[in-house]
Design a protein around this motif. Sequence first.
Motif, PDB file in Angstrom:
ATOM      1  N   LEU A 146     -50.567 -16.176 -50.709  1.00  0.00           N
ATOM      2  CA  LEU A 146     -50.938 -15.008 -51.885  1.00  0.00           C
ATOM      3  C   LEU A 146     -50.072 -13.859 -51.603  1.00  0.00           C
ATOM      4  CD1 LEU A 146     -54.809 -15.574 -52.447  1.00  0.00           C
ATOM      5  CD2 LEU A 146     -52.707 -16.284 -53.897  1.00  0.00           C
ATOM      6  N   LEU A 147     -50.261 -13.281 -50.365  1.00  0.00           N
ATOM      7  CA  LEU A 147     -49.508 -12.172 -50.051  1.00  0.00           C
ATOM      8  C   LEU A 147     -47.788 -12.331 -50.326  1.00  0.00           C
ATOM      9  CD1 LEU A 147     -51.141 -11.039 -46.699  1.00  0.00           C
ATOM     10  CD2 LEU A 147     -51.264 -10.126 -48.711  1.00  0.00           C
ATOM     11  N   ALA A 148     -47.212 -13.281 -49.772  1.00  0.00           N
ATOM     12  CA  ALA A 148     -45.870 -13.387 -50.045  1.00  0.00           C
ATOM     13  C   ALA A 148     -45.578 -13.586 -51.542  1.00  0.00           C
ATOM     14  CB  ALA A 148     -45.338 -14.955 -49.555  1.00  0.00           C
ATOM     15  N   ALA A 149     -46.303 -14.229 -52.509  1.00  0.00           N
ATOM     16  CA  ALA A 149     -46.312 -14.467 -53.793  1.00  0.00           C
ATOM     17  C   ALA A 149     -46.471 -12.799 -54.507  1.00  0.00           C
ATOM     18  CB  ALA A 149     -47.136 -15.383 -54.316  1.00  0.00           C
TER      19      ALA A 149
ATOM     20  N   LEU B 182     -49.804 -28.902 -37.287  1.00  0.00           N
ATOM     21  CA  LEU B 182     -49.228 -28.375 -38.496  1.00  0.00           C
ATOM     22  C   LEU B 182     -49.365 -26.747 -38.499  1.00  0.00           C
ATOM     23  CD1 LEU B 182     -49.820 -31.084 -41.292  1.00  0.00           C
ATOM     24  CD2 LEU B 182     -47.761 -30.841 -39.658  1.00  0.00           C
ATOM     25  N   TRP B 183     -50.335 -26.241 -38.113  1.00  0.00           N
ATOM     26  CA  TRP B 183     -50.708 -25.018 -38.120  1.00  0.00           C
ATOM     27  C   TRP B 183     -49.858 -24.311 -37.069  1.00  0.00           C
ATOM     28  CZ3 TRP B 183     -56.082 -22.085 -37.062  1.00  0.00           C
ATOM     29  CH2 TRP B 183     -55.780 -20.784 -37.582  1.00  0.00           C
ATOM     30  N   GLY B 184     -49.673 -24.908 -35.889  1.00  0.00           N
ATOM     31  CA  GLY B 184     -48.861 -24.186 -34.829  1.00  0.00           C
ATOM     32  C   GLY B 184     -47.461 -24.579 -35.311  1.00  0.00           C
ATOM     33  N   ILE B 185     -46.896 -25.383 -35.829  1.00  0.00           N
ATOM     34  CA  ILE B 185     -45.517 -25.555 -36.356  1.00  0.00           C
ATOM     35  C   ILE B 185     -45.317 -24.630 -37.594  1.00  0.00           C
ATOM     36  CG2 ILE B 185     -44.028 -27.124 -37.638  1.00  0.00           C
ATOM     37  CD1 ILE B 185     -45.254 -29.492 -36.208  1.00  0.00           C
ATOM     38  N   GLU B 186     -46.283 -24.266 -38.392  1.00  0.00           N
ATOM     39  CA  GLU B 186     -46.340 -23.403 -39.570  1.00  0.00           C
ATOM     40  C   GLU B 186     -46.025 -21.948 -38.765  1.00  0.00           C
ATOM     41  OE1 GLU B 186     -48.927 -22.252 -43.347  1.00  0.00           O
ATOM     42  OE2 GLU B 186     -49.753 -22.027 -41.161  1.00  0.00           O
ATOM     43  N   LEU B 187     -46.799 -21.510 -37.660  1.00  0.00           N
ATOM     44  CA  LEU B 187     -46.803 -20.294 -37.065  1.00  0.00           C
ATOM     45  C   LEU B 187     -45.286 -19.990 -36.366  1.00  0.00           C
ATOM     46  CD1 LEU B 187     -50.280 -19.933 -35.778  1.00  0.00           C
ATOM     47  CD2 LEU B 187     -49.077 -18.528 -37.516  1.00  0.00           C
ATOM     48  N   ALA B 188     -44.707 -21.091 -35.855  1.00  0.00           N
ATOM     49  CA  ALA B 188     -43.838 -21.206 -35.103  1.00  0.00           C
ATOM     50  C   ALA B 188     -42.407 -21.072 -36.187  1.00  0.00           C
ATOM     51  CB  ALA B 188     -43.425 -22.601 -34.413  1.00  0.00           C
ATOM     52  N   LEU B 189     -42.288 -21.600 -37.305  1.00  0.00           N
ATOM     53  CA  LEU B 189     -41.546 -21.476 -38.161  1.00  0.00           C
ATOM     54  C   LEU B 189     -41.409 -20.193 -38.840  1.00  0.00           C
ATOM     55  CD1 LEU B 189     -41.750 -25.019 -40.317  1.00  0.00           C
ATOM     56  CD2 LEU B 189     -39.858 -24.111 -38.673  1.00  0.00           C
ATOM     57  N   LEU B 190     -42.675 -19.640 -39.019  1.00  0.00           N
ATOM     58  CA  LEU B 190     -42.721 -18.301 -39.514  1.00  0.00           C
ATOM     59  C   LEU B 190     -42.240 -17.122 -38.578  1.00  0.00           C
ATOM     60  CD1 LEU B 190     -46.198 -18.178 -41.019  1.00  0.00           C
ATOM     61  CD2 LEU B 190     -44.107 -17.955 -42.328  1.00  0.00           C
ATOM     62  N   GLY B 191     -42.272 -17.395 -37.410  1.00  0.00           N
ATOM     63  CA  GLY B 191     -41.889 -16.737 -36.135  1.00  0.00           C
ATOM     64  C   GLY B 191     -40.301 -16.646 -36.190  1.00  0.00           C
ATOM     65  N   VAL B 192     -39.618 -17.935 -36.352  1.00  0.00           N
ATOM     66  CA  VAL B 192     -38.266 -18.154 -36.377  1.00  0.00           C
ATOM     67  C   VAL B 192     -37.728 -17.325 -37.581  1.00  0.00           C
ATOM     68  CG1 VAL B 192     -36.476 -19.637 -36.486  1.00  0.00           C
ATOM     69  CG2 VAL B 192     -38.308 -20.165 -35.011  1.00  0.00           C
ATOM     70  N   LEU B 193     -38.378 -17.266 -38.809  1.00  0.00           N
ATOM     71  CA  LEU B 193     -37.945 -16.874 -39.922  1.00  0.00           C
ATOM     72  C   LEU B 193     -37.846 -15.258 -39.727  1.00  0.00           C
ATOM     73  CD1 LEU B 193     -37.372 -16.811 -42.998  1.00  0.00           C
ATOM     74  CD2 LEU B 193     -39.798 -16.767 -43.390  1.00  0.00           C
ATOM     75  N   PHE B 194     -38.815 -14.430 -39.261  1.00  0.00           N
ATOM     76  CA  PHE B 194     -38.895 -13.206 -39.304  1.00  0.00           C
ATOM     77  C   PHE B 194     -37.813 -12.796 -38.032  1.00  0.00           C
ATOM     78  CE2 PHE B 194     -42.357 -13.542 -42.004  1.00  0.00           C
ATOM     79  CZ  PHE B 194     -42.675 -12.178 -42.425  1.00  0.00           C
ATOM     80  N   LEU B 195     -37.913 -13.536 -37.074  1.00  0.00           N
ATOM     81  CA  LEU B 195     -36.868 -13.122 -35.936  1.00  0.00           C
ATOM     82  C   LEU B 195     -35.415 -13.390 -36.272  1.00  0.00           C
ATOM     83  CD1 LEU B 195     -38.575 -14.959 -32.781  1.00  0.00           C
ATOM     84  CD2 LEU B 195     -38.284 -12.458 -33.265  1.00  0.00           C
TER      85      LEU B 195
ATOM     86  N   SER C 299     -40.297 -13.452 -48.162  1.00  0.00           N
ATOM     87  CA  SER C 299     -41.361 -13.841 -49.076  1.00  0.00           C
ATOM     88  C   SER C 299     -41.333 -15.375 -49.298  1.00  0.00           C
ATOM     89  CB  SER C 299     -41.858 -13.077 -50.083  1.00  0.00           C
ATOM     90  OG  SER C 299     -41.858 -11.594 -49.984  1.00  0.00           O
ATOM     91  N   VAL C 300     -39.775 -15.614 -49.813  1.00  0.00           N
ATOM     92  CA  VAL C 300     -39.623 -17.069 -50.168  1.00  0.00           C
ATOM     93  C   VAL C 300     -39.737 -17.854 -49.230  1.00  0.00           C
ATOM     94  CG1 VAL C 300     -37.906 -18.516 -50.939  1.00  0.00           C
ATOM     95  CG2 VAL C 300     -38.302 -16.145 -52.223  1.00  0.00           C
ATOM     96  N   GLY C 301     -39.336 -17.620 -47.873  1.00  0.00           N
ATOM     97  CA  GLY C 301     -39.537 -18.487 -46.605  1.00  0.00           C
ATOM     98  C   GLY C 301     -40.769 -18.516 -46.341  1.00  0.00           C
ATOM     99  N   THR C 302     -41.753 -17.542 -46.374  1.00  0.00           N
ATOM    100  CA  THR C 302     -43.234 -17.550 -46.213  1.00  0.00           C
ATOM    101  C   THR C 302     -43.979 -18.829 -47.121  1.00  0.00           C
ATOM    102  OG1 THR C 302     -43.174 -15.714 -45.198  1.00  0.00           O
ATOM    103  CG2 THR C 302     -45.265 -16.589 -45.921  1.00  0.00           C
ATOM    104  N   LEU C 303     -43.341 -18.500 -48.582  1.00  0.00           N
ATOM    105  CA  LEU C 303     -43.857 -19.353 -49.277  1.00  0.00           C
ATOM    106  C   LEU C 303     -43.816 -20.860 -49.076  1.00  0.00           C
ATOM    107  CD1 LEU C 303     -43.224 -17.119 -52.784  1.00  0.00           C
ATOM    108  CD2 LEU C 303     -45.503 -17.887 -51.799  1.00  0.00           C
TER     109      LEU C 303
END
Length: 553
Positions: free
Chosen positions: A122-125, A399-412, A169-173
Motif C-alpha cells: 500500500l505504501l509503495a502504491a 518467503l518473508w525472508g527472501i522478500e526482505l532480502a530482495l527489498l534490501g538488494v533493491l534499495f542498496l 515503489s515499483v520494485g517494492t510492489l
Amino acid sequence: MALLLLASCAQLLLQASVVHDISMVEAMGAPAGSILVDTEWGRLWLWRVGLLSVMAVLLGLAYAVREEGPAPVDSIRSLRPTLWTLVVAAGAGILLTLSLVSHGAATTEVRSAAIFSDYLHLLAAALWVGGLFRLVMGFPLALSAGSAAGPRVAMGAMVPRFSTVAFLSVGTLVITGMFGTWAQVTVAQAVATPYGWSLVAKLGLVLPLLGLGAVNLLWIRPRLTSDGGARWFRMLVAGEALLALLVLLSVGMLTSLEPARQVASREGIGQANILSFQDTTEGTDISLEIQPGRVGPNSYLVSLKDRLGNPIPNATDVSLRLSYLDADLGEVAASSTAQGDGTYLLEEGLLNIAGPWQVELVVLRPDAFDARTAFRFEIGASISGSAGITPSAETGKLLWGIELALLGVLFLATGVPLGGWWTRRGAVIMGTGGISFMAALVLLFGSQSTGPGVGENLRNPFPPNPASLSTGKQVYAGNCLVCHGEAGRGDGPGALGLDPPPADLVVHVPLHPEQTLFGFIHDGIPGTGMEPLADRLSDEEIWHVINHIKTFE
C-alpha cells in the motif's frame, strides 16, 4: 480527503448491513454503532477517521502559513517541515488501518508477514500512483512559468526525484505482490476463481503501466530539454495515471472477493483425490494409495510386487500404523485385508485432524524378510470447508525472508548511483536497504542458530523408512546393543552387574513419546547405567536410533 471520508462512511454502513443482514439505510444508527464498539474492524475504522481528521487539521495549518504574513505567522512558518512530516505520518497510519483488516490480516498461518507485505504494498502504491497524479497536476503550473524554458526547468527538477521514488515503489510492489499472491492463491489451480481472474486482470493493467514508465525513464527523460520530449512526457504520464486509476479499481474488486485459496478449497480445486507413495525394501516393491486424503475416513490400498514385478499375494500380514506428527495423539494400528493380485485394503482409517501425518507399513511374508517403510504427508480439511488450502507457516517464513532480502538488494542497488553513503539521499536509501537485508538474515538464519531444546515438543525429522532404519540399526549396534541386547530386551553382555538393569525396550519404548526417548538418549537417565550420549551421537543419529528401537516387538 472528503472523498475518503465519504467512502469510509459508506463502507461502515455496508459492513453493518452485511453483518446484521439489513439494508444500508436500516444500518444507520444502532447497527453501525455496534460495529464500531464491538468489533476490531470498527475500532480500526475509528482510528482511520481520527487520523484523517488529524491530517485535515495539519494540512490546513501547513497551507495557512505558506504565504508571507505578520510576525506570529513567521514564527509558525518554520514548523512547516514538521507539519508536512506529520501529514505523511498520518497518511501512513491510515494505510496501516487498512492492512490490519485486509485479506492478509485474516491469513492466520502467516499473519505477521502478510500484514507487513500488504502494508509495504500500500505504501509503495500510494507513493507511485500519488506521484503520478502530482506530476499530471503539476504540468499546468509548469506551463504557467514566465519564460519559455520554464516548463522544461520545472519538469527537469521534478522528474529525477520522482524517478527514484517510482523505481523503488515499483520494485517494492513487484516483490511484495509476489508474497501477497502466494498467501491468497497458494496453489496454481486456484487462479481459476473470481479472485484469481481479477488478479490476472490487475496484472494485465500493470504490465502496460510498467511499460509506459520504462519508456518515460529510459527514452523520454533524457530528452526533456527539447519541446517534443516534454510534450511526449506529459502525454505518457497522463496515460500512466489513467492506467493507475484502472489498477486501483481492480484492487477494489479484489478486496471485495473471497481469497482464491478459500474458494478453491471449498470447491475442491487443486486438491488431489488420491495420495500416492512408493518404496522398495527387502526385495518388496510397496505402493500405497490414500483416498480421499482429507480429514475424515480414508481408504488405504497397498500393492505389493517382487523384484520381477510379479504381484505378492501371500503376505501373512500387511499392517499400517497412523500417527499425527504435530502432537502426541497416540497411534492407530490396523491390518489390511487381502484383495487378491497382491493388493491389500484397509477401509475407514480415520485421519481426524488436518496437518502432517505419518503412515508406517509392515509387510510380513513367509518366504522373505519383513519389509518396513513409512511415508509422510499433509492433509487438508474436508472439501466442504474453506480452510483445506492454507499457506504453510514454514514456507511463509522462508518467503518473508527472501522478500526482505530482495527489498534490501533493491534499495542498496538504487542508493549506489545516488552517491552511496557519501550523500544524504543515497545514505538514507542504502541504510533502509541494509536494515532490510539484515532483518532477512535474522529471519532466515537466526532461528537455526539454536535448535529446540531437549524436552520440547520435538518431531522426528526422519520417517522410519529403510534408509533411516538401516542407519539406526548400525548406530544401535555400536552404542546400545552391548547393554540392551540385539532385540532390545536388556540382556546384552554389558547388562551383567548393572543395578537397576537396562530397560526392556520392547516394553518401555511404546510408553513414551519420541521427544522423551530423545531426551533419555541425549541426556541419559540419572541413577541408572544409562549415560548421556550427546557427546558421541549427533541429533540425527539419535533420531535414527529411535526409529530402529520402535521396531522391536
